[in-house]
Design a protein around this motif. Structure first.
Motif, short mmCIF file in Angstrom:
data_model
loop_
_atom_site.label_atom_id
_atom_site.label_comp_id
_atom_site.label_asym_id
_atom_site.label_seq_id
_atom_site.Cartn_x
_atom_site.Cartn_y
_atom_site.Cartn_z
N THR A 139 21.55 29.76 12.60
CA THR A 139 21.11 28.88 11.52
C THR A 139 19.70 29.28 11.09
O THR A 139 18.96 29.91 11.84
CB THR A 139 21.10 27.41 11.96
N ALA A 140 19.34 28.87 9.88
CA ALA A 140 18.02 29.21 9.35
C ALA A 140 16.93 28.40 10.05
O ALA A 140 17.18 27.31 10.59
CB ALA A 140 17.99 28.93 7.84
N LEU A 141 15.73 28.93 10.02
CA LEU A 141 14.59 28.24 10.62
C LEU A 141 14.10 27.17 9.64
O LEU A 141 13.64 27.47 8.55
CB LEU A 141 13.47 29.24 10.91
N THR A 142 14.22 25.92 10.03
CA THR A 142 13.84 24.78 9.20
C THR A 142 12.76 23.98 9.92
O THR A 142 12.46 24.26 11.09
CB THR A 142 15.05 23.86 8.96
N THR A 159 17.19 32.13 14.73
CA THR A 159 18.33 32.48 13.89
C THR A 159 19.33 33.35 14.63
O THR A 159 20.56 33.17 14.50
CB THR A 159 17.86 33.18 12.61
N LYS A 197 10.83 30.64 17.79
CA LYS A 197 11.03 30.72 16.34
C LYS A 197 11.58 32.08 15.93
O LYS A 197 12.46 32.18 15.07
CB LYS A 197 9.72 30.46 15.60
N SER A 221 14.15 22.76 13.24
CA SER A 221 14.24 23.77 14.30
C SER A 221 12.85 24.16 14.80
O SER A 221 12.67 24.42 15.99
CB SER A 221 15.01 25.00 13.80
N GLU A 240 9.76 36.43 8.75
CA GLU A 240 10.77 35.45 8.40
C GLU A 240 10.84 34.34 9.44
O GLU A 240 11.28 33.22 9.16
CB GLU A 240 12.14 36.14 8.29
N GLU A 275 11.06 40.91 10.42
CA GLU A 275 11.74 39.89 11.20
C GLU A 275 10.78 38.79 11.63
O GLU A 275 11.08 37.60 11.57
CB GLU A 275 12.38 40.52 12.44
#
Length: 285
Positions: free
Chosen positions: A191-194, A186, A182, A197, A5, A2
């Protein structure tokens, strides 16, 4: 899994961690310092013992940009190379609940290393920002004068201890918060970590850390701008400021500092993450 990611980009191993951290940190540092330099100048002048107007007011808000731009890339590069390297090596010995301590130790060590470059650059930059030197004096001339008159420790590295005492608490707050935000981004947002973000996480964590450490920044600025080496330590300076100006004096420059570091955190960490992802995607090339 985790945590991996949630960290910026893919986890780095081997020599790639050094180059990615160096390049990404350097790019992020120079972008944020150049873009937000006027806010930093206003903050320095508000904290100056001479007062905001006497230190230049809103005139020449780009004074000192050259040393800041020249020093930001190597300082940020050195910081992130140290931080990411230590974090990667220490993580394997830590349990999941101990990871915040890994981030704190890594950030503290990185700050001390980065201050070897940051402090002389800050002296030249802030003396130009506060109009303490002739407008024609270059940054090298300012540092040479400080070295010649006061030596290495009291000239080039005046305020080193105070800067470390400001930056370590700042990083002990900012980086564990950044990593925590961070890690849970999610789960909370879905939402995905971009890079965007990551930038938001950096802005929030930086703003919190900036507000809480403003008094330390005030003391550091006073020491670096002082004409004499007898200004005293951080505690003595803050007590003196409090007697003269109260709590508003101790937190002088609070708004521009928080604004500068919040915006800077967004730009800095966003650029850092974006550059790291680009370098990782093109590693073989």
């Amino acid at each position: 899994m985790e945590l991996e990611e949630a960290t910026i980009g893919a986890p780095l191993v081997g020599k790639n961690i050094y180059w990615s951290s160096l390049i990404a940190g350097g790019v992020a540092g120079i972008v944020v310092d150049v873009v937000l330099f006027p806010i930093d100048t206003i903050k320095t002048r508000l904290q100056s013992e001479r007062g905001f107007i006497a230190s230049g007011g809103f005139r020449g808000v780009y004074k000192g940009l050259a040393p800041a731009a020249a020093g930001s890339a190597p300082t940020s590069a050195l910081f992130f190379c140290t931080y990411e390297t230590m974090k990667t090596h220490l993580r394997q010995y830590a349990a999941p609940e101990q990871l915040p301590y890994v981030h704190m130790v890594s950030a503290a060590a990185a700050e001390v290393v980065a201050c070897l470059i940051r402090v002389p650059i800050e002296i030249a930059k802030q003396r130009r920002q506060a109009m303490l030197q002739s407008g024609r004096a270059s940054s090298l001339e300012i540092l040479y004068t400080a070295l010649k008159k006061e030596g290495v420790r009291k000239g080039l590295y005046r305020g080193f201890g105070t800067t470390v005492m400001r930056d370590i608490p700042f990083s002990l707050i900012q980086f564990p918060l950044w990593e925590y935000f961070k890690l849970h981004w999610t789960d909370v947002t879905g939402t995905a970590l971009t890079p965007v973000s990551v930038a938001i996480c950096g802005a929030v964590s930086g703003g919190i850390a900036a507000g809480l450490t403003t008094p330390l920044d005030v003391a550091k600025t006073r020491i670096m701008l002082a004409d004499s080496n007898r200004v005293g330590g951080m505690g003595r300076i803050l007590r003196s400021i409090y007697r003269e100006r109260g709590i508003r004096g101790v937190f002088a420059g609070f708004v521009p500092r928080v604004t500068w570091i919040t915006l800077g955190g967004a730009i800095f960490f966003g650029m850092y993450d974006l550059t790291r992802r680009f370098l990782d995607d093109n590693e073989n090339s």
